[in-house]
Every structure is written in C-alpha cells, then in structure tokens.
Enzyme design. Structure first.
Site, short mmCIF file in Angstrom:
data_model
loop_
_atom_site.label_atom_id
_atom_site.label_comp_id
_atom_site.label_asym_id
_atom_site.label_seq_id
_atom_site.Cartn_x
_atom_site.Cartn_y
_atom_site.Cartn_z
N HIS A 1 -4.33 -4.47 2.80
CA HIS A 1 -4.04 -3.14 2.25
C HIS A 1 -2.74 -2.62 2.87
O HIS A 1 -1.86 -2.14 2.16
CB HIS A 1 -5.22 -2.19 2.55
CG HIS A 1 -5.03 -0.78 2.08
ND1 HIS A 1 -6.05 0.11 1.93
CD2 HIS A 1 -3.91 -0.10 1.73
CE1 HIS A 1 -5.56 1.28 1.50
NE2 HIS A 1 -4.28 1.17 1.38
N HIS B 1 4.85 1.59 -1.92
CA HIS B 1 4.04 2.74 -1.47
C HIS B 1 3.70 2.59 0.00
O HIS B 1 3.83 3.55 0.78
CB HIS B 1 2.76 2.82 -2.32
CG HIS B 1 1.70 3.72 -1.75
ND1 HIS B 1 1.68 5.08 -1.94
CD2 HIS B 1 0.64 3.43 -0.94
CE1 HIS B 1 0.64 5.60 -1.29
NE2 HIS B 1 0.00 4.61 -0.68
N GLU B 2 3.26 1.40 0.39
CA GLU B 2 2.85 1.17 1.79
C GLU B 2 4.04 1.25 2.74
O GLU B 2 3.93 1.79 3.84
CB GLU B 2 2.14 -0.18 1.92
CG GLU B 2 0.76 -0.21 1.25
CD GLU B 2 -0.23 0.74 1.92
OE1 GLU B 2 -0.34 0.71 3.16
OE2 GLU B 2 -0.89 1.51 1.20
N HIS C 1 3.89 4.21 5.40
CA HIS C 1 3.51 3.73 6.74
C HIS C 1 4.62 2.91 7.42
O HIS C 1 4.92 3.12 8.59
CB HIS C 1 2.25 2.86 6.65
CG HIS C 1 1.09 3.53 6.00
ND1 HIS C 1 0.30 4.45 6.65
CD2 HIS C 1 0.57 3.41 4.75
CE1 HIS C 1 -0.66 4.86 5.82
NE2 HIS C 1 -0.51 4.26 4.66
#
Ligand code: AMP
Length: 229
Positions: A61, A118-119, A123
């Site tokens: 993820h 997105h990740e 992050h």
C-alpha cells in the site's frame, strides 16, 4: 542576539533531551510503516470497484514516515505530477513496482502510477529521500518479507476461516507489527478480517525491524479474525 547563561543552559538541555528521546526534529520522522495489504480484503465488498484478477499475495500500500509519538507527517514539498513519466525513477524499479505495488482499483490511463503518485505526494515527500531512493527501498523492503509464507508456516492461511488474535500475534512475532482489520459480510454475518499488516522499517529505509512492542490489532475488536480467500 546575546544569550544569557540560563538561556544557553535551556537550549543545551532541550537539545540533549530531544537527542536522547530520538525525537523527530531533525528528520521529521523516526521510522516508517511499510504497509502491506491483503488484496482480497480490499476488494471483497460490493463498492470496492476493484479490477478483476485480485492478487493472492500481500501487495504494497505504501511506506509512511511515522514519529514515535504517533504522528505521521504528510504532504511535504516535492510532489510529482506522475511518478512513471517523471524521469525520477529508473525502469527496473518501475518494473518491480508494477509487480509488487498494483493499484487494485479501476480507473485512469495508468492506474498503478496514479496510486504511486498519490502515495509519493502524501507520504514519500516527507521521507527526505529522492524518489528513486525512496521507491527502490519500498520495493526492496517489501520483497525481503514473505508474510503469506510466514503465516502459512504457522498454519494461518487465506481460507475464510477464523483465527485467534494470539495465534496471529505468535506467527508474526519477529516483526511485532500492526495488524489492521476491516469488516466483511458473509452469509448474513459481519466479520473482522485481516486487511493490512504494517511493518516497521528503520528511518534510513534499509531494514525491516520489529516494532518493539506487542503486536497491535487495530479495528479488529476482541474476537477471532477471518483471513479471506
Ligand atoms: P493513504 O492515503 O495512503 O492513507 O491511502 C488510502 C487511499 O489509498 C484510499 O483512497 C484507498 O482507497 C487507496 N488505496 C488503498 N489501497 C489501494 C490500492 N491497492 N489501489 C488503489 N488505491 C488504493
């Protein structure tokens, strides 16, 4: 600016304390969660909008900077429009990402890159690493851990049966990770199922380590947990 003796002493003590506590002041985080997801649990509810051919292995993820006090810095400078076409990650690494880090959901022209972007933006930008170093570490760390094999060798398998939290904890005790559950309905009943396993990775991204306390179960209730097929 002139500091008097008391001010100098205060600054010294604060600096020393933050060093001893290993706080996140210098880097903004203390370690990463490498978040591995069980695709069946992402996709086995009616509104999941998953693509067909759901993998039967844990997939990535993301890898999220975390502080010891429970914080998680997000959305730092350095965002990308699109990871794959950015020229910031080499082809070998992108190939590994396509295999280990699929977008499970429908949509877009390049769904995998959409998910990685997105990740990264949420992050990865807070890792203080360049995209190449960050993404290489994510895939290498994920490849160094075979969660399914570890669980299977402790007779915990994706067969829709229910497993005791204590047995899952014992199977994963090299990592003492966070096990996160979500809900699934089956045969008119609702169950807690294994959704994600969050492993701890050293701040430099170079080693998966034990999280250093008992396995935490999040959103799992107190009862047995399903491992969905
Ligand atoms: P995060 O923002 O990192 O906390 O991730 C949560 C978001 O990622 C949610 O919007 C999820 O729907 C989405 N997500 C989680 N796993 C996947 C996946 N394998 N493919 C696509 N989206 C995902």
């Amino acid at each position: 600016m002139k500091l008097n003796g008391a001010a100098v002493a205060t600054v010294a003590v604060v600096t020393l304390l933050s060093f001893l506590a290993g706080t996140s002041d210098a880097q903004g985080y203390d370690f990463f969660y490498l978040v591995m997801q069980w695709p069946r649990a992402v996709c086995n509810h009616p509104r999941s909008n998953c693509r067909p051919a759901v993998p039967q292995t844990f997939t990535i993820h993301g890898m999220w900077p975390q502080t010891n006090s429970g914080g998680s810095p997000q959305n730092c400078p350095g965002s990308l429009r699109d990871v794959r076409s950015s020229g910031r990650v080499d082809r070998t690494t992108l190939g590994a990402m396509d295999r280990q880090w699929p977008n499970l959901k429908r949509g877009g022209r390049d769904p995998n890159s959409q998910f990685w972007t997105h990740e990264w933006n949420k992050h990865g930008t807070c890792s203080r690493m360049q995209p190449q170093d960050y993404f290489r570490r994510v895939v290498d760390r994920a490849a160094s851990v075979d969660l399914l094999r570890l669980l299977r060798s402790n007779r915990i398998q994706p067969d829709n049966r229910l497993y005791r939290q204590a047995d899952i904890e014992a199977a994963l005790n090299v990592y003492d990770p966070v096990v996160k559950c979500n809900d699934v309905r089956s045969g008119g009943r609702s169950y807690k199922q294994i959704h994600e396993i969050r492993l701890c990775v050293q701040m430099d991204g170079n080693r998966v380590v034990s999280c250093g306390r008992r396995t935490q179960f999040r959103s799992c209730g107190n009862g047995d947990i399903r491992f969905s097929r």
